[in-house]
Design a protein around this motif. Sequence first.
Motif, short mmCIF file in Angstrom:
data_model
loop_
_atom_site.label_atom_id
_atom_site.label_comp_id
_atom_site.label_asym_id
_atom_site.label_seq_id
_atom_site.Cartn_x
_atom_site.Cartn_y
_atom_site.Cartn_z
N ASP A 7 -11.15 -0.74 -2.71
CA ASP A 7 -10.51 -1.83 -2.32
C ASP A 7 -9.07 -1.94 -3.16
O ASP A 7 -7.99 -2.15 -2.65
CB ASP A 7 -11.11 -3.11 -2.68
CG ASP A 7 -12.46 -3.29 -1.88
OD1 ASP A 7 -12.39 -2.66 -0.49
OD2 ASP A 7 -13.34 -3.80 -1.89
N ARG A 10 -6.54 0.60 -1.61
CA ARG A 10 -6.17 0.03 -0.52
C ARG A 10 -5.08 -1.05 -0.73
O ARG A 10 -3.97 -1.06 -0.10
CB ARG A 10 -7.33 -0.46 0.37
CG ARG A 10 -6.54 -0.84 1.75
CD ARG A 10 -7.70 -1.47 2.62
NE ARG A 10 -7.76 -1.69 4.00
CZ ARG A 10 -6.81 -2.16 4.71
NH1 ARG A 10 -5.86 -3.07 3.88
NH2 ARG A 10 -6.50 -2.33 5.87
N GLU A 11 -5.23 -1.95 -1.72
CA GLU A 11 -4.31 -3.09 -1.84
C GLU A 11 -3.00 -2.31 -2.39
O GLU A 11 -1.99 -2.95 -1.97
CB GLU A 11 -4.72 -4.09 -2.89
CG GLU A 11 -6.05 -4.94 -2.57
CD GLU A 11 -6.71 -5.76 -3.75
OE1 GLU A 11 -6.13 -5.78 -4.60
OE2 GLU A 11 -7.83 -6.33 -3.39
N VAL A 14 -1.27 -0.97 0.60
CA VAL A 14 -0.70 -1.88 1.31
C VAL A 14 0.55 -2.76 0.72
O VAL A 14 1.57 -2.88 1.19
CB VAL A 14 -1.71 -3.06 1.81
CG1 VAL A 14 -1.08 -4.21 2.50
CG2 VAL A 14 -2.72 -2.40 2.72
N ASP A 15 0.36 -3.00 -0.63
CA ASP A 15 1.80 -3.49 -1.16
C ASP A 15 2.84 -2.61 -1.15
O ASP A 15 3.96 -2.98 -0.92
CB ASP A 15 1.00 -3.57 -2.80
CG ASP A 15 0.47 -4.67 -3.06
OD1 ASP A 15 0.13 -5.62 -2.34
OD2 ASP A 15 -0.24 -4.87 -4.44
N ASP A 25 2.34 -5.81 9.88
CA ASP A 25 1.18 -6.41 10.03
C ASP A 25 -0.07 -5.49 9.82
O ASP A 25 -0.66 -5.16 10.58
CB ASP A 25 0.90 -7.06 11.32
CG ASP A 25 -0.06 -8.14 11.37
OD1 ASP A 25 -0.98 -8.21 10.45
OD2 ASP A 25 -0.51 -8.47 12.70
N VAL A 26 -0.23 -4.96 8.46
CA VAL A 26 -1.28 -4.09 8.21
C VAL A 26 -2.83 -4.47 8.40
O VAL A 26 -3.44 -3.68 8.86
CB VAL A 26 -1.13 -3.46 6.55
CG1 VAL A 26 -2.09 -2.62 6.34
CG2 VAL A 26 0.59 -3.21 6.38
N ASP A 27 -2.96 -5.75 8.42
CA ASP A 27 -4.35 -6.27 8.73
C ASP A 27 -4.90 -6.02 10.00
O ASP A 27 -6.01 -6.03 10.27
CB ASP A 27 -4.21 -7.74 8.26
CG ASP A 27 -4.12 -8.21 6.78
OD1 ASP A 27 -4.60 -7.28 5.92
OD2 ASP A 27 -3.82 -8.94 6.31
N SER A 28 -3.68 -6.03 11.01
CA SER A 28 -4.14 -5.74 12.40
C SER A 28 -4.07 -4.20 12.85
O SER A 28 -4.30 -4.28 14.16
CB SER A 28 -3.25 -6.55 13.43
OG SER A 28 -2.14 -6.11 13.29
N TRP A 35 -0.97 5.14 11.32
CA TRP A 35 -0.35 3.80 10.71
C TRP A 35 1.00 3.98 10.90
O TRP A 35 1.93 2.82 11.20
CB TRP A 35 -0.69 3.58 9.17
CG TRP A 35 -0.43 4.70 8.38
CD1 TRP A 35 -1.13 5.81 7.93
CD2 TRP A 35 0.85 4.65 7.46
NE1 TRP A 35 -0.45 6.63 7.03
CE2 TRP A 35 0.62 5.73 6.59
CE3 TRP A 35 1.96 3.71 7.31
CZ2 TRP A 35 1.61 6.08 5.76
CZ3 TRP A 35 2.80 4.17 6.04
CH2 TRP A 35 2.66 5.28 5.49
N ASP A 73 -6.77 5.21 6.59
CA ASP A 73 -8.06 5.46 5.75
C ASP A 73 -7.96 6.99 5.41
O ASP A 73 -8.38 7.18 4.12
CB ASP A 73 -9.31 5.68 6.55
CG ASP A 73 -9.65 4.27 6.92
OD1 ASP A 73 -9.64 3.39 5.99
OD2 ASP A 73 -10.60 3.98 7.74
#
Length: 85
Positions: A7, A10-11, A14-15, A25-28, A35, A73
């Motif tokens: 986790d 991943r954070e 994303v940062d 919009d990484v969450d979607s 990616w 991933d």
Amino acid sequence: MAHLSRDTLRETVVDCILAVAPEADVDSLPPGRPWREALEIDSFDFLNILVDLEKRLGVSVPESDYHELATLDGLIDYLERRLTA
């Protein structure tokens, strides 16, 4: 570097993406979808993301390994392997 949880890793990824592409919009992002394509990350931005990851995690990614980073991933898996090696 100390072991990072998946986790946290991943954070961090994303940062780094958001530092280069704040509108992403990484969450979607659908699982398994490339990616860079989904977030419209060009090759220059991709390299900037890798540079930021290297600064934060101490992991450099040779160009020969870029194919392993196609999905989010895959990128996280790759970094996880390199950090525990």
